[in-house]
Each structure stands twice: as C-alpha cells, then as structure tokens.
Design an enzyme around this catalytic site. Structure first.
Site, PDB file in Angstrom:
ATOM      1  N   ARG A 178     -15.340 -33.121 -28.180  1.00 24.62           N
ATOM      2  CA  ARG A 178     -15.669 -32.515 -26.806  1.00 24.62           C
ATOM      3  C   ARG A 178     -14.864 -31.717 -26.869  1.00 24.62           C
ATOM      4  NH1 ARG A 178     -13.717 -38.104 -25.857  1.00 24.62           N
ATOM      5  NH2 ARG A 178     -15.833 -39.349 -25.212  1.00 24.62           N
ATOM      6  N   LYS A 226     -22.776 -18.144 -23.945  1.00 24.06           N
ATOM      7  CA  LYS A 226     -24.204 -19.412 -24.225  1.00 24.06           C
ATOM      8  C   LYS A 226     -24.632 -19.662 -25.497  1.00 24.06           C
ATOM      9  CE  LYS A 226     -27.760 -17.872 -20.899  1.00 24.06           C
ATOM     10  NZ  LYS A 226     -28.013 -16.844 -20.484  1.00 24.06           N
ATOM     11  N   GLU A 239     -31.234  -5.135 -27.588  1.00 22.01           N
ATOM     12  CA  GLU A 239     -30.517  -5.578 -26.102  1.00 22.01           C
ATOM     13  C   GLU A 239     -29.883  -4.398 -26.195  1.00 22.01           C
ATOM     14  OE1 GLU A 239     -30.221  -8.323 -24.536  1.00 22.01           O
ATOM     15  OE2 GLU A 239     -31.406  -9.716 -26.490  1.00 22.01           O
ATOM     16  N   LYS A 266     -21.351  -6.603 -21.760  1.00 15.49           N
ATOM     17  CA  LYS A 266     -21.412  -7.823 -21.429  1.00 15.49           C
ATOM     18  C   LYS A 266     -20.076  -8.880 -20.657  1.00 15.49           C
ATOM     19  CE  LYS A 266     -23.506 -11.906 -23.052  1.00 15.49           C
ATOM     20  NZ  LYS A 266     -24.392 -11.832 -24.255  1.00 15.49           N
ATOM     21  N   GLU A 319     -23.494 -18.151 -15.019  1.00 10.11           N
ATOM     22  CA  GLU A 319     -24.284 -17.290 -14.453  1.00 10.11           C
ATOM     23  C   GLU A 319     -25.144 -17.854 -13.393  1.00 10.11           C
ATOM     24  OE1 GLU A 319     -28.421 -15.933 -17.146  1.00 10.11           O
ATOM     25  OE2 GLU A 319     -27.997 -18.529 -17.864  1.00 10.11           O
ATOM     26  N   ARG A 353     -23.839 -12.766 -13.618  1.00  8.50           N
ATOM     27  CA  ARG A 353     -24.410 -12.244 -14.826  1.00  8.50           C
ATOM     28  C   ARG A 353     -26.202 -12.372 -15.214  1.00  8.50           C
ATOM     29  NH1 ARG A 353     -21.831 -15.777 -19.631  1.00  8.50           N
ATOM     30  NH2 ARG A 353     -23.196 -15.437 -21.334  1.00  8.50           N
ATOM     31  N   ASN A 370     -30.598 -11.133 -18.184  1.00  4.82           N
ATOM     32  CA  ASN A 370     -31.760 -11.347 -19.299  1.00  4.82           C
ATOM     33  C   ASN A 370     -32.853 -10.623 -18.664  1.00  4.82           C
ATOM     34  OD1 ASN A 370     -30.606 -14.394 -19.356  1.00  4.82           O
ATOM     35  ND2 ASN A 370     -30.877 -14.696 -17.213  1.00  4.82           N
ATOM     36  N   HIS A 380     -35.757 -11.320 -21.105  1.00 10.69           N
ATOM     37  CA  HIS A 380     -35.442 -11.918 -21.080  1.00 10.69           C
ATOM     38  C   HIS A 380     -37.091 -12.825 -21.227  1.00 10.69           C
ATOM     39  CE1 HIS A 380     -32.499 -10.079 -23.082  1.00 10.69           C
ATOM     40  NE2 HIS A 380     -32.138 -11.255 -24.009  1.00 10.69           N
ATOM     41  N   HIS A 434     -39.519 -14.326 -23.098  1.00  7.46           N
ATOM     42  CA  HIS A 434     -39.334 -15.703 -23.937  1.00  7.46           C
ATOM     43  C   HIS A 434     -40.330 -16.230 -24.057  1.00  7.46           C
ATOM     44  CE1 HIS A 434     -34.227 -16.303 -23.186  1.00  7.46           C
ATOM     45  NE2 HIS A 434     -34.903 -15.515 -24.503  1.00  7.46           N
ATOM     46  N   HIS A 449     -36.662 -12.278 -31.952  1.00  3.80           N
ATOM     47  CA  HIS A 449     -36.338 -12.044 -30.227  1.00  3.80           C
ATOM     48  C   HIS A 449     -36.553 -11.139 -29.772  1.00  3.80           C
ATOM     49  CE1 HIS A 449     -34.097 -12.986 -27.414  1.00  3.80           C
ATOM     50  NE2 HIS A 449     -32.885 -12.693 -27.211  1.00  3.80           N
TER      51      HIS A 449
END
Length: 371
Positions: free
Chosen positions: A124, A146, A188, A229, A239, A243, A247, A250, A254, A269
C-alpha cells in the site's frame, strides 16, 4: 554540495528535493540515506541503462552496507505493461523489502513510471526514489508523482499518484544518451517555455546548442524546467486544474503514439510531444486564438534542433483522421465526453480549453494528415 542545484517540490510534509548536477549516481547511497536512513533497496532498471549506470549505483549502495536487489527489464515503451508490473511487484516482495524500504527507479520515463506505480501499490505504498537517466525523465516524468502503465487502448491509463522521496538528476548520465533520445527529452524542456515562460523559450532559441553540448547551460535548462514543473505540481498535485497545462502537446502526441502502436523505431514520446506542440499551436491559429507567426516560430525551433514537427515526419503510414480522433477521445484529458485541449494565445500563453468541438478537431486532423 558544490556544483549541485537543488529544486524543492513544495508539498508540505511530503516535500522533496530534486538534485541536479554531475556525479550523483555514484553518490547515491550517501544522498538516499540522508533522507531514508537504514532503508534497504531494490533497483529497477532496463538492460540498456544497466550497461551504462547500474554498477556505479550498486557499488555505492553496497559500499554503504546496503547491497540492493536488482530488477532488470527489457528497454522500451512496451515495458510499461501489466506483465512488467507483475514482475516488479513480485520481485520486490521476494526481496522481503518492507514498507519503509526504498524502491529506486534507475532509467528513463518508462522505468520511472512503472517503478513508481509498483512502489505505490506494494504494501500500500513504499518509499520511492527517482534516478532519471534521460533528459525527458529528468525534466518531466521523474517529477510530480504521476506513475503508471499503458493500456492497449491508450497511454498511461492505469496508475496512481505516488510522490518520490528524492530525485537525483545526474547530468553526466546524459552524455551516454543517443542524440535522438536527447532531442526527444528537449521537447519537454521547450514545453515549459511554451506554457508560461516566454523568456525561457527565447533563451532556448539562443542557447539550445550549449544545452545539447553540456556544461552550465544544460544544468540551467534542466533546473528551469524542474522549477517550472515543481511550481505547477505544488499548486495542483492531482491534476484537477492548472497541472493540465503540463499536457501541452500531449493530447495530439499520445494519439500519435497509440496510432504507431508505441513503436519506438517510428516515434518516441518526446517526438510525439514535439509534433503535438506544433499541432496545438497550429490548431490555436486555426481557431483564431493565436497568430500563425507563433506556430511558425515553434515549428522553426523544433526543426532547428532536429525534432519532427508535423505528422508527415513520422515514418510509415498513419491511420486516417477519424481513427486518430478516436485515439484522442480515449485520452485522459477527456472529461464526461467533452474534449479538453491545451491551446495557446501565443508563445508562453497556454490555457486549458474545454468543450473543443469535435468537428473542428477532425477537420484540422484531415488538413494536417500526410495522407
């Protein structure tokens, strides 16, 4: 620490440092134990990174009386899978690591995302340390918590938010990167300028060659990116608001990655992000939100550094515009069926655009499709 830049990610009692500079991997034990005294460790890495950097980190930890378990995986985006996750989870448990021990990600974004997810769900939630070895991971995926894996239906659809305890961005590790991978990470870096730091983007236009060749400009670019960031993550960890600006590029990117079946020979990527940022600026101009001159400036900079900037730069054929649109609708940036894009009013003036009409997106994809 001389020559080391520290950027703090301010998350209250879960705040942590990003250390940026050369030689940090060889000092791993000292830097990790300062924050996690007596923690045993497992290192998760891939075969390519292991050949270049694993020995230095293992020697550091073993020399401090803490020989780590090592979990080695194949390199590439396809490692972000349920099969790899099961392997990592099983081997962490087999090593008898406890909740207070550390799981260390040594590698690029794929290893960091996968390892962070495993650390977030074993017992956990275990301590997690990021040792990013690619530029993309140092400025983006290693910061902010993330984590996750890909689904055949889309990228990063399965995962958790799980913050690291420490990030060690060893800038000397970037000297072993193939040029293509360094360029992909640079996309990036440029993104942070395009979101809300126009002065940084202008600095990159003038200094990108020094960033590529190494030295102070490289450290400065990484530190600026991490600060950008960290500021956003501190404001919006999960997010739900600002936030999403991270993206930029992206949603298109993506979709292109999914359309090429995550085949790194065709598109990695950062290249998807580069094309996505160019498309986002061109789409913004099409919607009369920004000047076409801004889109042209973004495209020119990406072209200068050797990055792809249009769909036609992807080798091989792409699915048609309708199929690309279907990949976009699978993206996490869709909320209750409404399309959310990060668009722009100019360089460094990005914003979250909700309820973007599907018809506009499809016709834009048709206009820009190489077929």
């Amino acid at each position: 620490m001389t020559g080391i830049v520290t950027v703090e990610v301010g998350l209250g009692d879960r705040a942590y440092d990003i250390l940026i500079g050369p030689g940090l991997i060889a000092r791993g034990a000292e830097l990790i134990q300062k924050r996690l005294p007596k923690a045993r460790a497992a290192i998760v890495t891939d075969e390519n990174v292991a050949a270049a950097h694993l020995e230095a980190l293992v020697e550091s930890l073993a020399g401090a009386g803490n020989p780590p378990a090592v979990i080695k995986l194949p390199a590439g985006e396809k490692t972000k899978s349920f099969d790899s996750l099961e392997t990592v989870v099983d081997q962490i448990i087999a090593a008898r690591l406890e909740r207070g021990d550390a799981v260390i990600a040594l590698g690029g974004g794929v290893i960091g995302d996968l390892t962070g997810f495993a650390a977030g769900i074993v017992r956990r939630g275990m301590n997690f340390v990021q040792v990013p070895t690619s530029l993309l991971a140092q400025v983006d995926s290693s910061v902010g918590g993330k984590t996750g894996i890909n689904s055949p239906r889309g990228k990063n659809l399965i995962g958790v938010f799980h913050q690291p305890k420490l990030v060690l961005a060893d800038t000397a590790a970037l000297d072993t990167l193939p040029l293509r991978e360094f360029r992909a990470g640079y996309a990036e870096v440029a993104k942070y300028g395009l979101i809300d730091r126009p002065d940084f983007f202008a600095w990159l236009e003038n200094n990108w060659q020094e960033v590529f060749s190494g030295g102070p400009a490289r450290i400065e670019a990484i530190a600026q990116s991490c600060r950008a960031k960290a500021d956003v993550v501190a404001r919006d960890e999960f997010e739900t608001g600002d936030r999403a600006l991270l993206n930029l590029g992206h949603t298109f990117g993506h979709a292109l990655e999914a359309a090429t079946a995550y085949d790194g020979a065709r598109l990695v990527h950062g290249e998807g992000v580069a094309i996505g940022m160019a498309l986002a600026h061109r789409f913004s101009a099409r919607l009369n939100l920004a000047s076409p001159d801004d889109a042209a400036r973004v495209e020119a900079h990406l072209r200068d550094v050797g990055l792809p900037w249009r769909m036609a730069d992807i080798p091989g054929s792409l699915p048609d515009a309708d199929a690309l649109f279907n990949y976009i609708t699978q993206d996490k940036k869709v909320s209750r069926g409404a399309l959310t894009f990060i668009l722009t009013r100019g360089i460094g003036q990005s914003f979250i655009a909700k309820d973007v009409p599907a018809s506009e997106v499809v016709s834009f994809l048709k206009e820009n499709h190489p077929g």
